[in-house]
Scaffold this active site. Structure first.
Site, PDB file in Angstrom:
ATOM      1  N   ALA A   1      -3.546  11.374   8.805  1.00 31.96           N
ATOM      2  CA  ALA A   1      -2.114  11.047   8.838  1.00 31.96           C
ATOM      3  C   ALA A   1      -1.802   9.830   7.981  1.00 31.96           C
ATOM      4  CB  ALA A   1      -1.655  10.812  10.274  1.00 31.96           C
ATOM      5  N   GLY A   2      -2.784   9.358   7.229  1.00 32.19           N
ATOM      6  CA  GLY A   2      -2.552   8.196   6.379  1.00 32.19           C
ATOM      7  C   GLY A   2      -2.703   6.883   7.125  1.00 32.19           C
TER       8      GLY A   2
ATOM      9  N   HIS B   1      -0.046   1.779  -4.249  1.00 36.70           N
ATOM     10  CA  HIS B   1      -0.906   2.105  -5.405  1.00 36.70           C
ATOM     11  C   HIS B   1      -1.274   0.857  -6.215  1.00 36.70           C
ATOM     12  CE1 HIS B   1      -0.983   6.630  -5.584  1.00 36.70           C
ATOM     13  NE2 HIS B   1      -0.016   6.459  -4.713  1.00 36.70           N
ATOM     14  N   THR B   2      -1.225  -0.308  -5.584  1.00 38.70           N
ATOM     15  CA  THR B   2      -1.562  -1.520  -6.334  1.00 38.70           C
ATOM     16  C   THR B   2      -3.072  -1.765  -6.387  1.00 38.70           C
ATOM     17  OG1 THR B   2      -1.212  -2.768  -4.302  1.00 38.70           O
ATOM     18  CG2 THR B   2       0.603  -2.761  -5.898  1.00 38.70           C
ATOM     19  N   ASP B   3      -3.831  -1.142  -5.466  1.00 33.95           N
ATOM     20  CA  ASP B   3      -5.252  -1.505  -5.337  1.00 33.95           C
ATOM     21  C   ASP B   3      -6.049  -1.279  -6.626  1.00 33.95           C
ATOM     22  OD1 ASP B   3      -5.010   1.242  -4.971  1.00 33.95           O
ATOM     23  OD2 ASP B   3      -6.433   1.363  -3.304  1.00 33.95           O
TER      24      ASP B   3
ATOM     25  N   SER C   1      -5.631   5.856   8.155  1.00 28.21           N
ATOM     26  CA  SER C   1      -6.992   5.427   7.870  1.00 28.21           C
ATOM     27  C   SER C   1      -7.948   5.546   9.064  1.00 28.21           C
ATOM     28  CB  SER C   1      -6.987   4.003   7.327  1.00 28.21           C
ATOM     29  OG  SER C   1      -8.033   3.911   6.412  1.00 28.21           O
TER      30      SER C   1
ATOM     31  N   ASP D   1      -8.248  -0.508   3.447  1.00 27.28           N
ATOM     32  CA  ASP D   1      -8.371   0.154   4.751  1.00 27.28           C
ATOM     33  C   ASP D   1      -9.368  -0.577   5.634  1.00 27.28           C
ATOM     34  OD1 ASP D   1      -6.801   1.876   3.368  1.00 27.28           O
ATOM     35  OD2 ASP D   1      -8.192   3.568   3.376  1.00 27.28           O
TER      36      ASP D   1
END
Ligand code: ADP
Ligand code: MG
Length: 362
Positions: free
Chosen positions: A108-109, A19-21, A111, A157
């Site tokens: 599924a995360g 969650h840094t983006d 990307s 991504d």
């Protein structure tokens, strides 16, 4: 005569920097050896034809005035969005057909959406001899997802799918857009383990976390949490709402762990990098509260498996997958071990994807 070409773009996994983006921070990821392949050709007529083994619905639409598709064909928006953005930037694009194949699980995360965009973009570049700088290409693909499909996502991504290198991690500074490759420890593999439970409260929880991070930055008097060090955060702790403090502690800690992780990787210290992954997960669990009992179980089980350096949730959280850094020779064994123990403990069926870091899109 129709001109034909093929392209391939990999998925990615976030290794550190959760969650840094949107906090203008830093992140480490790797492109993986699961990818979307796009084969296609130019068409004499100004049409866009998109097919995927993913769907029985073939899409055949006019290239001029492309609109967002709804319902069964909505998957094609990721490809069409790329064409829209290329044309908005005045790249000369004629009609095309594209056939998509993928071994990258969707949703599924890993990307798959960015891989689809990048594979399409690379194909169109080949078909129409477009010259686009790689970072600019990542931004065009991101805009396809943000502005055409309408999904908020950071640049990571697309950058990972383009800048990945076998044996290396991808570093992205979301503020300066600096990109680098850092060698992963030799003889390690990446084990993605999907918890088998659908994302919970998607959207709502994600947006709430964003707002809390922005509130934390405002309370600290900085443009973004990127601008705060751990020391500064501790000094300000007394005047922060405890919940806002914990949210900020996660982001500030993740940024610091990315820099510490790069140092560990440069020393070839997989153990130290793995320890940072465990700490990252613990911070997700207690500070950011974006973990779930299933993801916690997966990390706890991984911790006790011989050959595991580190493990943490990867991506948004609230379900999805964990990523573990594992001794390469043990990865199949570790996957089987986690699988059996996870099902015994939670009753859920997870799914292991043993991965290798891989080169970015051709
Ligand atoms: P993720 O990017 O984590 O895999 P997303 O929800 O962002 O998850 O993107 C998944 C969507 O991308 C799918 O719902 C589908 O619309 C599209 N998609 C992924 N792979 C393919 C494919 N091989 N063919 C067609 N569409 C795909
Ligand atoms: Mg996606």
């Amino acid at each position: 005569m129709n001109h034909s070409a093929t392209s391939r773009a990999p998925g990615r996994v976030e290794l550190l920097g959760n969650h840094t983006d949107y906090n203008e921070g830093v992140v480490l990821s790797a492109a993986i050896n699961y990818a979307v392949t796009a084969r296609g050709e130019t068409l004499p007529e100004r049409r866009a034809r998109v097919n995927s083994e993913f769907s029985s619905e073939a899409v055949d639409v006019a290239l001029d005035g492309l609109d967002l598709l709804a319902g069964e064909s909505a998957w094609a928006n990721y490809s069409l969005g790329v064409a829209v953005m290329l044309r908005e930037e005045n790249y000369q694009l004629g009609g095309f057909s594209v056939q998509l194949e993928s071994n990258l699980p969707a949703g599924a995360g890993l990307s798959s959406s960015a891989a689809l965009e990048v594979a399409t973009a690379r194909l169109l570049m080949k078909l129409y001899s477009l010259k686009i700088d790689p970072l600019h290409l990542a931004k065009i693909c991101r805009r396809a997802e943000n502005d055409f499909v309408g999904v908020k996502c950071g640049l990571l991504d697309q950058v990972s799918s383009i800048f990945g290198k076998k044996g290396q991690a991808v570093y992205l500074d979301c503020r300066s857009e600096e990109i680098d490759n850092i060698p992963l420890p030799p003889d390690t593999a990446l084990l993605v383990f999907h918890c088998g439970v659908a994302h919970r409260l998607v959207g709502g929880e994600y947006n709430e976390r964003r707002e809390q991070c922005f509130a934390a930055a405002a309370a600290l008097g900085v443009p973004a949490l990127r601008d705060v060090t751990g020391e500064q955060l501790e000094a300000a702790r007394g005047r922060l709402d405890p919940l806002i403090y914990r949210r900020a502690a996660h982001i500030v800690g993740e940024n610091e762990r990315v820099f510490a992780g790069i140092e560990a990787l440069r020393r070839g210290d997989g153990k130290a990098f793995g320890e940072l992954m465990f700490i990252s997960h613990e911070s997700s669990r207690t500070n950011f509260e974006n973990s779930t009992p299933e993801l916690d179980a997966l990390v706890e089980i991984a911790r006790d498996e011989p050959g595991v350096y580190g493990s943490r949730l990867t991506g948004g959280g609230f379900g999805g997958a964990t990523i573990s850094l594992v001794e390469r020779s043990r990865v199949e064994e570790v996957a089987r071990g986690i699988d059996a123990k996870y099902t015994a403990r939670t009753g859920n069926r997870g799914r292991a994807y043993p991965c290798e870091s891989a080169d970015g899109a051709e």
